[in-house]
Design a protein around this motif. Structure first.
Motif, PDB file in Angstrom:
ATOM      1  N   ARG A   1       1.001  -1.094  -0.023  1.00  0.00           N
ATOM      2  CA  ARG A   1       0.071   0.168   0.057  1.00  0.00           C
ATOM      3  C   ARG A   1       1.150   1.200  -0.009  1.00  0.00           C
TER       4      ARG A   1
ATOM      5  N   GLU B   1       1.355   4.099   1.350  1.00  0.00           N
ATOM      6  CA  GLU B   1       1.095   5.148   2.365  1.00  0.00           C
ATOM      7  C   GLU B   1       2.288   5.795   2.732  1.00  0.00           C
TER       8      GLU B   1
ATOM      9  N   ARG C   1       3.538   1.331   9.981  1.00  0.00           N
ATOM     10  CA  ARG C   1       2.853   1.618   8.777  1.00  0.00           C
ATOM     11  C   ARG C   1       3.948   1.499   7.761  1.00  0.00           C
ATOM     12  N   TYR C   2       3.768   0.586   6.883  1.00  0.00           N
ATOM     13  CA  TYR C   2       4.798   0.375   5.853  1.00  0.00           C
ATOM     14  C   TYR C   2       4.400   0.100   4.235  1.00  0.00           C
TER      15      TYR C   2
ATOM     16  N   GLN D   1       0.622  -9.501   6.170  1.00  0.00           N
ATOM     17  CA  GLN D   1      -0.544 -10.103   6.871  1.00  0.00           C
ATOM     18  C   GLN D   1      -0.755 -11.772   7.047  1.00  0.00           C
TER      19      GLN D   1
ATOM     20  N   ARG E   1     -14.426  -0.108   9.672  1.00  0.00           N
ATOM     21  CA  ARG E   1     -13.599  -0.621   8.825  1.00  0.00           C
ATOM     22  C   ARG E   1     -13.502   0.300   7.402  1.00  0.00           C
TER      23      ARG E   1
ATOM     24  N   THR F   1      -4.230  -0.947  15.835  1.00  0.00           N
ATOM     25  CA  THR F   1      -4.947  -2.001  15.399  1.00  0.00           C
ATOM     26  C   THR F   1      -3.816  -3.198  14.892  1.00  0.00           C
TER      27      THR F   1
HETATM   28  P1  ATP Z   1      -5.481   1.341   9.095  1.00  0.00           P
HETATM   29  O1  ATP Z   1      -6.713   2.056   9.642  1.00  0.00           O
HETATM   30  O2  ATP Z   1      -4.016   1.300  10.241  1.00  0.00           O
HETATM   31  O3  ATP Z   1      -4.913   1.978   7.855  1.00  0.00           O
HETATM   32  P2  ATP Z   1      -6.745  -0.694   7.738  1.00  0.00           P
HETATM   33  O4  ATP Z   1      -8.231  -0.489   7.972  1.00  0.00           O
HETATM   34  O5  ATP Z   1      -6.332  -0.105   6.623  1.00  0.00           O
HETATM   35  O6  ATP Z   1      -5.844  -0.047   8.869  1.00  0.00           O
HETATM   36  P3  ATP Z   1      -6.688  -3.649   7.095  1.00  0.00           P
HETATM   37  O7  ATP Z   1      -7.044  -3.128   5.882  1.00  0.00           O
HETATM   38  O8  ATP Z   1      -7.810  -3.929   7.846  1.00  0.00           O
HETATM   39  O9  ATP Z   1      -6.209  -2.199   7.903  1.00  0.00           O
HETATM   40  O10 ATP Z   1      -5.489  -4.563   7.299  1.00  0.00           O
HETATM   41  C1  ATP Z   1      -5.724  -5.359   8.520  1.00  0.00           C
HETATM   42  C2  ATP Z   1      -4.277  -4.996   9.422  1.00  0.00           C
HETATM   43  O11 ATP Z   1      -3.238  -5.053   8.774  1.00  0.00           O
HETATM   44  C3  ATP Z   1      -4.610  -3.889  10.233  1.00  0.00           C
HETATM   45  O12 ATP Z   1      -5.215  -3.897  11.404  1.00  0.00           O
HETATM   46  C4  ATP Z   1      -2.945  -3.585  10.696  1.00  0.00           C
HETATM   47  O13 ATP Z   1      -2.490  -4.599  11.708  1.00  0.00           O
HETATM   48  C5  ATP Z   1      -2.338  -4.262   9.339  1.00  0.00           C
HETATM   49  N1  ATP Z   1      -1.903  -3.137   8.485  1.00  0.00           N
HETATM   50  C6  ATP Z   1      -2.703  -2.229   7.521  1.00  0.00           C
HETATM   51  N2  ATP Z   1      -2.066  -1.487   6.805  1.00  0.00           N
HETATM   52  C7  ATP Z   1      -0.654  -1.724   7.260  1.00  0.00           C
HETATM   53  C8  ATP Z   1       0.559  -0.964   6.787  1.00  0.00           C
HETATM   54  N3  ATP Z   1       0.526  -0.070   5.672  1.00  0.00           N
HETATM   55  N4  ATP Z   1       1.658  -1.526   7.480  1.00  0.00           N
HETATM   56  C9  ATP Z   1       1.675  -2.260   8.626  1.00  0.00           C
HETATM   57  N5  ATP Z   1       0.335  -2.925   8.733  1.00  0.00           N
HETATM   58  C10 ATP Z   1      -0.724  -2.682   8.238  1.00  0.00           C
END
Ligand code: ATP
Ligand code: MG
Length: 427
Positions: free
Chosen positions: A114, A116, A122-123, A128, A259, A281
């Protein structure tokens, strides 16, 4: 001299010390998943872009701005590095007709991408573990998934991870709530930040999920989705809750938990901690009954969750629960030509009986080799000079918990090292 090349920002190398921790974690995760009857599936990292637009929703953060998408220069196809696993998993299940005779419980683990802003937790490439139950409609599956994630925290010895749940109801219930929500937010338009203004008519539910502290009061006063749920949705939600209560697993209903992906309905849940700063989270999921049909399959209810491996491992390391394991059991040092050949034989013999063995390469004095042996983390050194080679023997020196050095025959070696590693002194 040219500058050395660097990895892409937000995409990390995982070096051996850390990678061993990952392996330990992955082993635990595999055992835990087997304990619930989930089976592995592995999907490609690259998928056709329309898969994600269709599955995740065109007005979500992921599809709007976070996807690594590109055109295949050879055939012009639009491709995307997967930002999450559910869409790919459902695509694979439909493509191979896996739901034709029974429901499926599947899991996968691997990198997601992603675009971001990189920061702690956050990477841009992150990992996952994803768990999907396809073809199951009842609240028992939702509850089991929630409880199973809770069990993993217990298995890992993690504390301070709290469970939040909510119900998003069905689409007609969300539609009625949406109308009232937009009306409410419009009367307070001046209090919306830029993101909020933008989402007001595209994805107002996401405004409830804002991390902007100045909007909290506004969001607190907004119409709550739960008040719009009909009898069936409420019954499902209560079903989940009573199973959580039976299991003694505490939870908090968070009416603002919505979500980030469009495909969820009914139960949604998140596991959050305050020990990781802003990225708290560690696991999120819920029911997505419409997705299979949306991707072209026969309607089929489903429920799943994904956890962020980096965040969990950070917590695991911070809480000091990871056990350090020796990288090898035995380090073999040797000097002299006959000794070198004998050492080769000794190392292979020890591997035959199941030890992890590092055979010293590259020569050097016994002293410098012993330094390497110490640094290797091995539990014992097997020392071989021409003298030992001639006598078909080996000198064994414990490296960790003291104990005497002793000399044994080739045939007695494996047993002696076993005793050394497992406990008792040598005679
Ligand atoms: P956030 O609100 O933190 O952006 P999200 O709703 O985008 O989270 P999900 O798509 O539900 O996250 O992904 C499930 C899990 O994967 C998250 O709870 C988090 O632990 C992890 N995750 C999501 N994006 C990242 C990221 N960019 N880097 C590291 N871990 C991530
Ligand atoms: Mg996100």
């Amino acid at each position: 001299m040219s500058q050395t090349l660097q990895a892409i920002r937000g995409m990390n190398d995982i070096l051996p010390d850390e990678a061993e921790l990952w392996e330990q974690f992955e082993e635990l995760v595999r055992d835990w998943l087997r304990g619930y009857g989930y089976r592995p599936v592995r999907m490609p990292l690259v998928e056709p872009t329309p898969l994600f637009a269709r599955a995740i929703g065109a007005v979500t953060d992921i599809v709007e701005k976070e996807m690594y998408s590109f055109t295949d220069s050879l055939n012009g196809e639009q491709l995307t590095l997967r930002p999450e696993g559910t869409a790919s998993c459902v695509r694979a299940v439909l493509q191979h007709n896996l739901l034709y005779d029974s429901p499926r419980k599947l899991w996968y683990m691997g990198p997601m991408f992603r675009h971001e802003r990189p920061q702690k937790g956050r990477y841009r490439q992150f990992h996952q573990v994803g768990v999907e139950a396809l073809g199951y409609a009842g609240p028992d599956v939702d509850a089991e998934q929630i409880l199973m994630s809770g069990r993993l925290w217990d298995d890992l010895g993690l504390t301070g991870i709290e469970l939040e749940i909510n119900s998003l109801g069905q689409s007609d219930e969300r539609a009625r709530h949406r109308t009232d929500l937009i009306a409410y937010l419009e009367t307070h338009r001046d209090q919306l930040d830029a993101d909020g203004q933008r989402r007001l008519h595209t994805n107002p539910l996401r405004i409830l999920d804002t991390k902007n502290p100045t909007m909290q009061a506004l969001v607190d006063g907004a119409p709550k989705l739960i008040d719009y749920l009909g009898e069936t949705s409420l019954k499902h939600f209560e079903g989940v809750q009573s199973l959580l209560k039976d299991a003694g697993r505490p939870y908090r209903i968070n009416p603002r938990l919505v979500r980030g992906l469009d495909y969820y309905n009914l139960t949604v849940f998140e596991w959050v901690t305050d020990q990781l700063g802003a990225q708290g989270t560690v696991c999120a999921g819920g029911r997505y009954d419409g997705l299979v049909e949306q991707l072209g399959g026969k309607p089929s209810p489903a429920c799943g969750f994904a956890m962020g491996v980096e965040r969990l491992l950070a917590l695991w390391a911070d809480q000091g629960n990871a056990v350090e394991r020796p990288t090898v059991d035995v380090y073999v040092v040797h000097q002299g030509e006959a000794a070198g050949r004998h050492a080769f034989k000794v190392a292979e013999h020890l591997r035959d009986v199941g030890f992890a063995v590092q055979l010293h390469c590259g020569g050097g004095s016994f002293k410098s080799q012993m330094k390497r042996a110490d640094a290797s983390g091995a539990l014992v050194a097997a020392i071989i000079g021409d003298d030992e080679a001639q006598a078909n023997e080996v000198t064994v020196k414990p490296l960790r918990d003291g104990g005497e050095q002793c000399r044994v025959t080739f045939d007695g070696l494996a047993e002696m090292i076993g005793e050394r590693i497992l406990g008792p002194e040598c005679e």
